[in-house]
Motif scaffolding. Structure first.
Motif, PDB file in Angstrom:
ATOM      1  N   HIS A 116      36.308  58.186  33.036  1.00  0.00           N
ATOM      2  CA  HIS A 116      35.512  58.233  31.803  1.00  0.00           C
ATOM      3  C   HIS A 116      34.646  56.981  31.662  1.00  0.00           C
ATOM      4  CE1 HIS A 116      36.866  61.963  30.053  1.00  0.00           C
ATOM      5  NE2 HIS A 116      38.127  61.639  30.296  1.00  0.00           N
ATOM      6  N   ARG A 119      31.670  57.265  34.153  1.00  0.00           N
ATOM      7  CA  ARG A 119      30.627  58.216  33.756  1.00  0.00           C
ATOM      8  C   ARG A 119      29.750  57.652  32.645  1.00  0.00           C
ATOM      9  NH1 ARG A 119      31.426  64.082  33.291  1.00  0.00           N
ATOM     10  NH2 ARG A 119      29.329  64.023  34.123  1.00  0.00           N
ATOM     11  N   LEU A 137      38.471  62.045  37.807  1.00  0.00           N
ATOM     12  CA  LEU A 137      38.924  62.646  36.551  1.00  0.00           C
ATOM     13  C   LEU A 137      39.741  63.907  36.800  1.00  0.00           C
ATOM     14  CD1 LEU A 137      35.778  62.293  34.271  1.00  0.00           C
ATOM     15  CD2 LEU A 137      38.073  61.497  33.745  1.00  0.00           C
TER      16      LEU A 137
END
Length: 162
Positions: A116, A119, A137
């Motif tokens: 996360h 990204r 992920l």
């Protein structure tokens, strides 16, 4: 000398400019384009563009012209942008996700967190590595799901026994 992909693209740019200026008919343009993409040597490419101007054509200096660049961008050598570096958190997420089965899933949570984080950084900075972050992920969530399933099964077994 063998022609590179960039050499072919430069020849194609000259052909496009020649066609746009009305120097080539449609059929001749298409034929030269296909031959340019198939060319193996510089000589073959040069033969395709030898009768076309490969730079600005001199014009009479009777009237003042607006300020223009000396050479149109079509005829300048291609400048390749510097590739963005791969995001480190994305690589970390992928590595944590890949080694999760060997660590009894202990690296699944870091894989999700790093994925996360990566990204968000990739969206902000334009770095590479989005695929690595997504893979990390997915692997991380699969590891967490496996642990959740394990605890659920253990709880059901404990309830059924007693």
């Amino acid at each position: 000398m063998r022609a590179s992909h960039a050499d072919r693209e430069r020849a194609v740019d000259v052909l496009k400019a020649g066609f746009a200026e009305g120097r080539l008919a449609q059929a001749e343009y298409e034929q030269r384009m296909s031959r340019a993409y198939q060319a193996q040597t510089h000589t073959e490419l040069q033969m395709l563009v030898a009768d076309l101007p490969q730079g600005p054509v001199p014009q009479a200096q009777f009237a003042p012209r607006p300020m223009m660049p000396a050479v149109p961008a079509t005829f300048l050598p291609m400048q390749m942008p510097m590739p963005q570096p791969t995001n480190g958190a994305a690589t970390g997420s992928l590595v944590c996700g890949l080694i999760a089965p060997f660590t009894w899933g202990l690296t699944s949570i870091p894989a999700v967190i790093l994925g996360h984080k990566a990204r968000a950084e990739i969206r902000r900075t334009g770095q590479r590595g989005d695929g690595q972050a997504v893979a990390g992920l997915v692997l991380g969530w699969l590891g967490i799901g496996a642990w959740a399933l394990f605890f659920l099964v253990m709880a059901l077994i404990a309830v059924s026994r007693g």
